[in-house]
Design an enzyme around this catalytic site. Structure first.
Site, mmCIF file in Angstrom:
data_model
loop_
_atom_site.group_PDB
_atom_site.id
_atom_site.type_symbol
_atom_site.label_atom_id
_atom_site.label_comp_id
_atom_site.label_asym_id
_atom_site.label_seq_id
_atom_site.Cartn_x
_atom_site.Cartn_y
_atom_site.Cartn_z
ATOM 1 N N HIS A 109 0.809 -1.230 0.000
ATOM 2 C CA HIS A 109 0.000 0.000 0.000
ATOM 3 C C HIS A 109 0.834 1.267 0.000
ATOM 4 O O HIS A 109 0.312 2.345 -0.228
ATOM 5 C CB HIS A 109 -0.885 0.028 1.256
ATOM 6 C CG HIS A 109 -1.717 -1.191 1.425
ATOM 7 N ND1 HIS A 109 -1.399 -2.201 2.307
ATOM 8 C CD2 HIS A 109 -2.850 -1.571 0.806
ATOM 9 C CE1 HIS A 109 -2.312 -3.152 2.226
ATOM 10 N NE2 HIS A 109 -3.197 -2.802 1.324
ATOM 11 N N GLU A 136 -3.095 3.016 2.084
ATOM 12 C CA GLU A 136 -2.578 3.670 0.871
ATOM 13 C C GLU A 136 -2.760 5.188 0.963
ATOM 14 O O GLU A 136 -1.888 5.966 0.554
ATOM 15 C CB GLU A 136 -3.291 3.128 -0.384
ATOM 16 C CG GLU A 136 -2.701 3.737 -1.655
ATOM 17 C CD GLU A 136 -3.447 3.351 -2.924
ATOM 18 O OE1 GLU A 136 -3.953 2.213 -3.008
ATOM 19 O OE2 GLU A 136 -3.519 4.191 -3.829
ATOM 20 N N ASN A 138 -10.215 -3.134 -2.456
ATOM 21 C CA ASN A 138 -10.562 -3.826 -3.709
ATOM 22 C C ASN A 138 -11.795 -4.707 -3.541
ATOM 23 O O ASN A 138 -12.713 -4.676 -4.363
ATOM 24 C CB ASN A 138 -9.382 -4.713 -4.148
ATOM 25 C CG ASN A 138 -8.542 -4.020 -5.180
ATOM 26 O OD1 ASN A 138 -9.058 -3.255 -5.991
ATOM 27 N ND2 ASN A 138 -7.250 -4.282 -5.156
HETATM 28 S S1 SF4 Z 1 -4.549 -3.213 -6.834
HETATM 29 FE FE1 SF4 Z 1 -3.316 -2.157 -8.388
HETATM 30 S S2 SF4 Z 1 -2.240 -0.589 -7.268
HETATM 31 FE FE2 SF4 Z 1 -2.988 -2.047 -5.750
HETATM 32 S S3 SF4 Z 1 -1.311 -3.505 -5.495
HETATM 33 FE FE3 SF4 Z 1 -2.627 -4.327 -7.085
HETATM 34 S S4 SF4 Z 1 -1.707 -3.591 -9.023
HETATM 35 FE FE4 SF4 Z 1 -0.900 -2.341 -7.373
#
Ligand code: SF4
Length: 319
Positions: free
Chosen positions: A88, A140, A239
């Site tokens: 992050h 992040e 995510n």
């Molecule tokens: S989601 Fe995207 S920004 Fe986050 S670790 Fe994975 S590749 Fe990298």
């Protein structure tokens, strides 16, 4: 016995599984896991990791078994052991403190997050106020805010805040974004900012990373064809939570997050004929196997894009 098995198979209801693709770990997460494993290989155990390397209990427990110790802050790391920073990203004062203490540190910040850090720095050098679009408290976001002096970054979490935020010089303004936002939300927030501050500078392509965008697009592609949809992931993973939102907002109101296959509530699935599955993790095969025990399953892979992204490992760990 043969007869019983035959009856069990006969009584299973049909279930079509629509597998969102791409799904699962992105290249940044794969790289971070590899970095921890290689650091253990090179320096021996234990290796300290500042923050969960990725928001995934399964990964964290696996790495713990291999010799990783996860800590919240650097002062929990002894002087004689290496430390890895999570994917992050970290505020600048963290590597600075590691250097001051002569710690061996390996930075597993995803290169796409580092790119956002550089953008924020560039805008700051050009005397622009930087607005960060993201979720307060996410590691992040803390890392990106920590690239600039205290107070130099203003956080905007939603459209309402974009419509009301006060900035010192509206003509000297730029925005950057957390890489794991919902694309739809980010577009709305950027639109609201642009309406109020037409001179605002921002990335040509939004900062939302390819993996986030592709996984959300893959869910959109299957959501309206599903009676129910499972996101395998963690509630503290941006995510995973965005995938759940995307599914719910795209006509699959019966969507839920499941951390482990054992947490699955099978009554919730009753009556569903088509089940969508996506994941921020690698547990999909396990969930499909659990479905096969209860249903007569057929699997359709719904591939939307073939990702061919590779990130280099830090120099310290190559060779
Ligand atoms: S989601 Fe995207 S920004 Fe986050 S670790 Fe994975 S590749 Fe990298």
């Amino acid at each position: 016995m043969l007869h019983d098995r035959f009856l069990m198979t006969e009584s299973k209801k049909p279930l079509t599984i629509l597998l969102a693709s791409p799904r699962g770990f992105c290249t940044g997460v794969d790289r971070a896991i590899q970095i921890v494993e290689r650091t253990i290989g090179r320096y021996g155990r234990p290796v300290y990791v500042r923050h969960e390397i990725v928001h995934n209990r399964f990964v964290v427990e696996n790495l713990e078994a291999k010799g990783a110790i996860f800590v919240d802050e650097l002062d929990e790391v002894p002087d004689d052991r290496p430390v890895v920073f999570s994917a992050h990203g970290v505020p600048k004062d963290v590597p600075a403190e590691a250097t001051r203490r002569n710690l061996v540190y390996i930075d597993a910040t995803c290169p796409l997050v580092s790119k956002v850090h550089r953008e924020a720095e560039r805008h700051h050098e050009q005397n622009r106020t930087v607005i960060l679009i993201g979720h307060a408290g996410h590691p992040e976001v803390i890392g990106t805010i920590g690239q600039l002096p205290r107070g130099a970054v203003l956080l905007v979490e939603n459209v309402k805040q974009a419509e009301t935020i006060e900035v010192p010089h509206p003509v000297d303004l730029a925005y950057v974004a957390q890489t794991t936002l919902s694309i739809d939300d980010a577009v709305e927030i950027v639109t609201a900012l642009r309406q109020r501050f037409p001179a605002i500078q921002g990335p040509k392509m939004e900062d939302i990373c390819y993996a986030t965008a592709n996984r959300q697009a893959a869910v959109k592609a299957i959501a309206e064809r599903c009676d129910a949809l499972v996101v395998i992931g963690a509630p503290n993973s941006s995510n995973s939570m965005r995938l759940l939102e995307v599914a719910t907002n795209h006509d699959c109101a019966r969507s839920r997050l499941v951390q482990r296959v054992g947490d699955m509530d099978w009554r919730w699935l009753e009556g569903a004929r088509r089940l969508g599955i996506t994941a921020g993790t690698s547990l999909v095969d396990e969930l499909i196997a659990a479905c096969r025990e209860r249903y007569d399953v057929s699997v359709e892979a719904a591939q939307t894009i073939d990702e061919g992204v590779v990130f280099k490992l830090p120099r310290q760990l190559v060779a």
